[in-house]
Design a protein around this motif. Structure first.
Motif, PDB file in Angstrom:
ATOM      1  N   ALA A 193      11.821  -7.687  -2.056  1.00  0.00           N
ATOM      2  CA  ALA A 193      10.858  -6.601  -2.274  1.00  0.00           C
ATOM      3  C   ALA A 193      11.360  -5.302  -1.670  1.00  0.00           C
ATOM      4  O   ALA A 193      11.153  -4.213  -2.236  1.00  0.00           O
ATOM      5  N   ALA A 194      12.038  -5.398  -0.514  1.00  0.00           N
ATOM      6  CA  ALA A 194      12.576  -4.190   0.125  1.00  0.00           C
ATOM      7  C   ALA A 194      13.647  -3.549  -0.756  1.00  0.00           C
ATOM      8  O   ALA A 194      13.705  -2.314  -0.893  1.00  0.00           O
ATOM      9  N   VAL A 202       0.836  -1.204   0.000  1.00  0.00           N
ATOM     10  CA  VAL A 202       0.000   0.000   0.000  1.00  0.00           C
ATOM     11  C   VAL A 202       0.872   1.256   0.000  1.00  0.00           C
ATOM     12  O   VAL A 202       0.653   2.209  -0.767  1.00  0.00           O
ATOM     13  N   LEU A 203       1.904   1.274   0.847  1.00  0.00           N
ATOM     14  CA  LEU A 203       2.779   2.439   0.951  1.00  0.00           C
ATOM     15  C   LEU A 203       3.588   2.632  -0.328  1.00  0.00           C
ATOM     16  O   LEU A 203       3.818   3.773  -0.768  1.00  0.00           O
ATOM     17  N   ALA A 204       4.036   1.535  -0.934  1.00  0.00           N
ATOM     18  CA  ALA A 204       4.785   1.647  -2.187  1.00  0.00           C
ATOM     19  C   ALA A 204       3.914   2.242  -3.287  1.00  0.00           C
ATOM     20  O   ALA A 204       4.371   3.096  -4.071  1.00  0.00           O
ATOM     21  N   ARG A 257       9.880   0.119   2.334  1.00  0.00           N
ATOM     22  CA  ARG A 257      11.058  -0.721   2.599  1.00  0.00           C
ATOM     23  C   ARG A 257      11.121  -1.137   4.072  1.00  0.00           C
ATOM     24  O   ARG A 257      11.459  -2.282   4.400  1.00  0.00           O
ATOM     25  N   ALA A 258      10.777  -0.225   4.962  1.00  0.00           N
ATOM     26  CA  ALA A 258      10.801  -0.543   6.400  1.00  0.00           C
ATOM     27  C   ALA A 258       9.810  -1.652   6.734  1.00  0.00           C
ATOM     28  O   ALA A 258      10.112  -2.565   7.538  1.00  0.00           O
ATOM     29  N   GLU A 259       8.643  -1.606   6.128  1.00  0.00           N
ATOM     30  CA  GLU A 259       7.635  -2.652   6.382  1.00  0.00           C
ATOM     31  C   GLU A 259       8.082  -3.997   5.813  1.00  0.00           C
ATOM     32  O   GLU A 259       7.906  -5.047   6.448  1.00  0.00           O
ATOM     33  N   TYR A 260       8.668  -3.976   4.601  1.00  0.00           N
ATOM     34  CA  TYR A 260       9.164  -5.218   4.009  1.00  0.00           C
ATOM     35  C   TYR A 260      10.258  -5.826   4.894  1.00  0.00           C
ATOM     36  O   TYR A 260      10.310  -7.038   5.103  1.00  0.00           O
ATOM     37  N   ARG A 261      11.160  -4.982   5.398  1.00  0.00           N
ATOM     38  CA  ARG A 261      12.237  -5.493   6.252  1.00  0.00           C
ATOM     39  C   ARG A 261      11.678  -6.088   7.547  1.00  0.00           C
ATOM     40  O   ARG A 261      12.171  -7.112   8.044  1.00  0.00           O
ATOM     41  N   GLY A 300       3.666   5.867  -3.227  1.00  0.00           N
ATOM     42  CA  GLY A 300       4.893   6.616  -3.474  1.00  0.00           C
ATOM     43  C   GLY A 300       5.750   6.816  -2.250  1.00  0.00           C
ATOM     44  O   GLY A 300       6.687   7.621  -2.274  1.00  0.00           O
ATOM     45  N   ARG A 301       5.513   6.091  -1.184  1.00  0.00           N
ATOM     46  CA  ARG A 301       6.274   6.264   0.059  1.00  0.00           C
ATOM     47  C   ARG A 301       7.254   5.088   0.194  1.00  0.00           C
ATOM     48  O   ARG A 301       7.096   4.187   1.016  1.00  0.00           O
TER      49      ARG A 301
END
Length: 713
Positions: free
Chosen positions: A709-710, A673-675, A684-688, A678-679
């Motif tokens: 994905a990150a 959703v964040l990607a 990346r923080a959520e993927y990590r 445009g955020r």
């Protein structure tokens, strides 16, 4: 004939497979007579054969009185079945029966008409009336008397049968009366044992005479001994009802004495325990109706209660709750209210009533039992009943502040019963503890409680609880914090401990998902195919459909979305047709994820709505998943604020439970959703975060994907 106890599902499966094996060499017709008298488990088996036996040439021919369809109206319309209604014989058909039975004798038409009118289409009446005329020599007299002959016509089939029995010789009655106590079918040796001395030596001749009079028949089934059966159950009932109560009581008791001796010699006592318990129960009942009971009568009741109670415990162990409750209730009526034998039945009887949904009766029984336990100072019984009462509060719709109170009840039981090594009750206490933690999503604590649960169940020899405990442990290993490799080892050890084929099938599907997390896709596929085949073969449609989630998650990890869709579509359709909602909520949510990954957003949204509508409020898994699946679709449509709110709501729910897989998935969906908004840094923080959770669980496939994905975000 085995002393081993098998779950009723496996017994049903085995009986169906027996018919299918016979059908492999040619069509099979299985006749099941008088199913209006059948216990629910036998009726369920007939349905199981109809539903699960596909491709086999089997015809189930079941006869019944019309009132069965009042209880099971769907039997007249369900797929694969045909209802044949037998109407009374027409006058012409009744006349034809008379002609067939009378042979060359030329009966006056007036006599034929009188018999036809009195019979009212009942072929048994016609047959018995002709037999009575033949025996008395009236048939020959009528043949030459013409229309002037007069015969007495009984007004009903019961009156006719009574008239026929009144004409029997005393020696014939001495043979047929004990036979009526034994049952519809009876052995020559049994009748000889129950007959009086003067006629015992000639019982075989008397029974042969009764066959000529069409009152009994030789059994056509293969038997080691000579066996007869009454020509019709009404004949047996009429003979039995003509006996005095004291004679019935004596004959029932004497039959058990004879059968006990025969069975001890043949080693088949266990097989007939329930039947002999019934005979003693009848003896006790008639003695109680005759007046006050002496010590001998009280002993008969206690013996009947013992046999019925032990039969009930075997039924309970195989999860045949209809039979168990019936047997327990009958046994409990045969001894005084505070008799130890009766009190020992109450916990299992209460649990059986609860599993049948008879919550009010179960509550009343538990309350009575707790009061009785306090009167006789039996702590083991008291805690056993209090544990049942706690489960009743949850399943009977009155949980309230259930969890904390349930843990206290279990802890009190463990403290009181550990010193006396009450293993069966201790297993129930730890089962309750594990259940409370599992409902709350505390899988580590649930698993810790399951280990003593299994240990005590094993020591008690309670295979039913062992199977339940193993399944509960496996169900907690998959979503909980147990690392994947350790979980695989633990689940495979459980498979070595459990003989229950249903439980084995479910655990195989759980291990399939664990192996897929470890990248072992072919082993995973072999496991879920074997597990689902077992469940379907057992006729467990809903449970087999539930394992569609395991299949889908294996294929999502393996990247074969088409296979995941194929399996889930069939399972979802089945659950919708069945009207099931609890399992459907999770299956539909996972199916929605598969469709979303395939780019079919409209289908995914529709399935997410199905999951939302079916999900219970406290079903954390389903509540997280429908939100989590829907959020990226909304983001793809430009509804970024709504998508993020939904994804964060899913994440908050997932964070409240100890379910790493669910939590990692919620982080991943929020990252998408964040990607899309445009955020990238936040994505990346959520993927990590998702990768870290998956790695800690040992889900190497998901962890690698989240890391990739990150880097790509």
């Amino acid at each position: 004939l085995s002393a081993s106890i098998f779950p009723v599902l496996e017994l049903q499966w085995a009986a169906r497979r027996f018919l299918e094996i016979l059908a492999a060499s040619g069509p099979v017709v299985a006749v099941v007579d008088d199913i209006h008298w059948a216990e629910p488990t036998l009726l369920e088996w007939l349905e199981h054969v109809l539903d699960a036996s596909t491709g086999a040439s089997i015809l189930l021919l079941a006869t019944s009185r019309h009132d069965l369809l009042e209880e099971r109206p769907e039997w007249s319309v369900r797929a694969g079945s045909e209802r044949l209604t037998l109407a009374p014989l027409s006058d012409a058909a009744s006349s034809q029966v008379i002609a067939n039975l009378s042979g060359s004798a030329a009966l006056p038409q007036e006599t034929i008409d009188k018999v036809v009118r009195a019979a009212e289409g009942n072929p048994l009446f016609v047959e018995q009336m002709l037999s009575m005329l033949i025996e008395g020599g009236a048939l020959q007299a009528l043949e030459g008397a013409g229309a002037t002959a007069e015969i007495a016509m009984p007004p009903s089939i019961h009156a006719l049968l009574e008239a026929r029995l009144d004409k029997l010789r005393p020696s014939e009655r001495d043979a047929v009366e004990p036979a009526s106590v034994i049952g519809l079918e009876f052995a020559l040796l049994a009748v000889q044992a129950l007959s009086g001395e003067p006629s015992r030596a000639n019982v075989d001749a008397h029974l042969e005479s009764l066959t000529h009079k069409k009152l009994i028949d030789r059994s056509s089934a293969p038997h080691a001994d000579t066996v007869y059966r009454f020509h019709h159950h009404l004949i047996r009932e009429t003979v039995y009802n003509g006996l005095l109560k004291r004679a019935r009581a004596t004959l029932h008791r004497e039959f058990v004495r004879w059968a006990d001796q025969v069975n001890s010699e043949s080693g088949r006592a266990l097989e007939f325990q329930e039947i002999l318990g019934y005979h003693l129960e009848q003896s006790y009942r008639y003695l109680s109706e005759l007046g006050s009971l002496d010590a001998s009568a009280i002993a008969i009741g206690a013996d009947a209660a013992r046999r019925l109670g032990e039969s009930g415990r075997r039924a309970f162990a195989r999860a045949d709750m209809h039979a168990a409750v019936n047997l327990f209730q009958r046994a409990a009526r045969l001894v005084p209210s505070l008799d130890p034998q009766r009190l020992a039945l109450l916990p299992d009887l209460a649990e059986g009533l609860m599993e049948l949904g008879e919550f009010a009766a179960a509550r009343a029984l538990v309350d009575e039992g707790v009061s009785a336990a306090e009167q006789v100072h039996d702590d083991r019984l008291k805690h056993s009943l209090l544990l049942r009462r706690t489960f009743l509060r949850l399943f009977g719709g009155e949980p309230g502040e259930w969890g904390a109170q349930a843990l206290q009840v279990a802890a009190d039981a463990v403290a009181a019963l550990t010193p006396i090594e009450a293993h069966n009750e201790l297993a129930s206490a730890w089962r309750l503890t594990s259940f409370v933690h599992g409902v709350a999503g505390r899988y580590a604590e649930s698993g810790a409680a399951t280990k003593p649960y299994i240990e005590h169940a094993r020591k008690a020899g309670n295979l039913r609880l062992v199977a339940r405990a193993c399944l509960g442990l496996a169900n907690g290993i998959l979503p909980g914090v147990t690392p994947v490799r350790e979980g695989i080892s633990q689940c495979e050890a459980l498979l070595g401990d459990v003989g229950d084929r249903q439980v084995r099938g479910i655990i195989q599907c759980i291990v399939a998902q664990l192996r897929a997390m470890n990248g072992e896709f072919e082993q995973a596929r072999a496991l879920y195919r074997s597990g689902r085949a077992t469940l379907r073969d057992l006729g467990r449609g809903v449970i087999a459909a539930q394992t569609g989630v395991d299949v889908a998650r294996v294929e999502l990890l393996a990247g074969d979305l088409a296979a995941a869709e194929r399996e889930l579509r069939a399972d979802c359709d089945f659950l919708v047709r069945a009207g099931e909602t609890y399992v459907l909520s999770t299956v539909a949510a996972v199916f929605a994820r598969v469709q979303r990954e395939r780019g079919r957003d409209d289908d995914a949204l529709a399935l997410a709505k199905t999951a939302e509508d079916a999900a219970a409020e406290d079903d954390i898994d389903a509540q997280v998943q429908w939100r989590s699946v829907r959020a990226p679709i909304l983001a793809r449509r430009g509804e970024h604020a709504a998508a993020e709110a939904l994804a964060r709501a899913a994440l908050a729910l997932a964070t409240s439970a100890e379910v790493p897989l669910l939590l990692a998935e919620a982080h991943t969906d929020l990252a998408q959703v964040l990607a899309l908004a445009g955020r990238a840094d936040h994505a990346r923080a959520e993927y990590r975060q998702a990768a870290e959770i998956s790695a800690e669980k040992g889900d190497v496939v998901s962890a690698a994907r989240s890391r990739a994905a990150a880097e790509a975000a």
